[in-house]
Design an enzyme around this catalytic site. Sequence first.
Site, PDB file in Angstrom:
ATOM      1  N   ASN A 184     -48.364 -22.774   2.472  1.00  0.00           N
ATOM      2  CA  ASN A 184     -47.941 -23.904   1.312  1.00  0.00           C
ATOM      3  C   ASN A 184     -47.860 -25.330   2.059  1.00  0.00           C
ATOM      4  O   ASN A 184     -47.007 -26.127   1.056  1.00  0.00           O
ATOM      5  CB  ASN A 184     -46.549 -23.428   0.482  1.00  0.00           C
ATOM      6  CG  ASN A 184     -46.770 -21.931   0.081  1.00  0.00           C
ATOM      7  OD1 ASN A 184     -47.955 -21.734  -0.381  1.00  0.00           O
ATOM      8  ND2 ASN A 184     -45.868 -21.098   0.290  1.00  0.00           N
ATOM      9  N   ARG A 185     -48.382 -25.632   2.987  1.00  0.00           N
ATOM     10  CA  ARG A 185     -48.162 -26.843   3.530  1.00  0.00           C
ATOM     11  C   ARG A 185     -46.717 -27.271   3.946  1.00  0.00           C
ATOM     12  O   ARG A 185     -46.322 -28.487   4.083  1.00  0.00           O
ATOM     13  CB  ARG A 185     -48.888 -28.028   2.708  1.00  0.00           C
ATOM     14  CG  ARG A 185     -50.534 -27.854   2.831  1.00  0.00           C
ATOM     15  CD  ARG A 185     -51.042 -27.918   3.980  1.00  0.00           C
ATOM     16  NE  ARG A 185     -52.418 -27.808   3.882  1.00  0.00           N
ATOM     17  CZ  ARG A 185     -53.265 -26.994   4.091  1.00  0.00           C
ATOM     18  NH1 ARG A 185     -52.515 -25.808   4.298  1.00  0.00           N
ATOM     19  NH2 ARG A 185     -54.627 -26.705   4.106  1.00  0.00           N
ATOM     20  N   LEU A 186     -45.919 -26.442   4.072  1.00  0.00           N
ATOM     21  CA  LEU A 186     -44.425 -26.455   4.362  1.00  0.00           C
ATOM     22  C   LEU A 186     -44.477 -26.341   5.724  1.00  0.00           C
ATOM     23  O   LEU A 186     -43.783 -25.518   6.353  1.00  0.00           O
ATOM     24  CB  LEU A 186     -43.519 -25.739   3.792  1.00  0.00           C
ATOM     25  CG  LEU A 186     -43.341 -25.947   2.061  1.00  0.00           C
ATOM     26  CD1 LEU A 186     -42.557 -24.870   1.474  1.00  0.00           C
ATOM     27  CD2 LEU A 186     -42.849 -27.428   1.955  1.00  0.00           C
TER      28      LEU A 186
END
Length: 207
Positions: A184-186
């Site tokens: 989630n691009r975290l």
Amino acid sequence: MRVNYGGDRDLDETWLDDGWEPLLRSWLAEAVAAAVYEPNAMVLATVDPAGWPATRTVLCKGMSDQGVVFYTNHGSDKARHLAVTPYASATFAWPLIGRQVTLRGTVSHVDRETTQRYWRSRPRGSQLGAWASDQSRPIGSRADLDRALAEVSARFPGEIPVPDDWGGFLLAPRVVEFWQGRENRLHNRVRLTADADRGWIAERLQP
């Protein structure tokens, strides 16, 4: 075009308790084990005298707690940039294993003995290439370059000395950021900043 990251342990600030070098070496070793092509390649960014940024890929040929070392012709664009603005950024990017490390700091020449020691480890062809190429300068054709190589090959039938205008540079980081890809691009990002009184200070950054 998207890639899903994850599957390994989350990067933690405590991994950097001993500074940046041990973790960078560990990640480099993992890149080697994963068969990453030229895992010691790093994108080097400099600034020209007009203030324009320039990037190119170079090979890291030395690493210690003092910094990372690369070699080049002193007349090359990057060397001429560094002569005016002796600061640079270098990024190791390993998408295959979802890792990246960026170092930012000052750049200085390594001593001649270090350059000579590395030069002796280079293949003969690479040594001849350093003599044949007036790096970053225009040339009329590929044939002209091949002719220059033939000339220096004839000139040095035996041992090849280090060119006077060729040598190593040490990038001594003041800031080092470790990046680890996550879902989630975290992504995980931990930045180390050098402090004169407290040594290296680690802080987690939002992705």
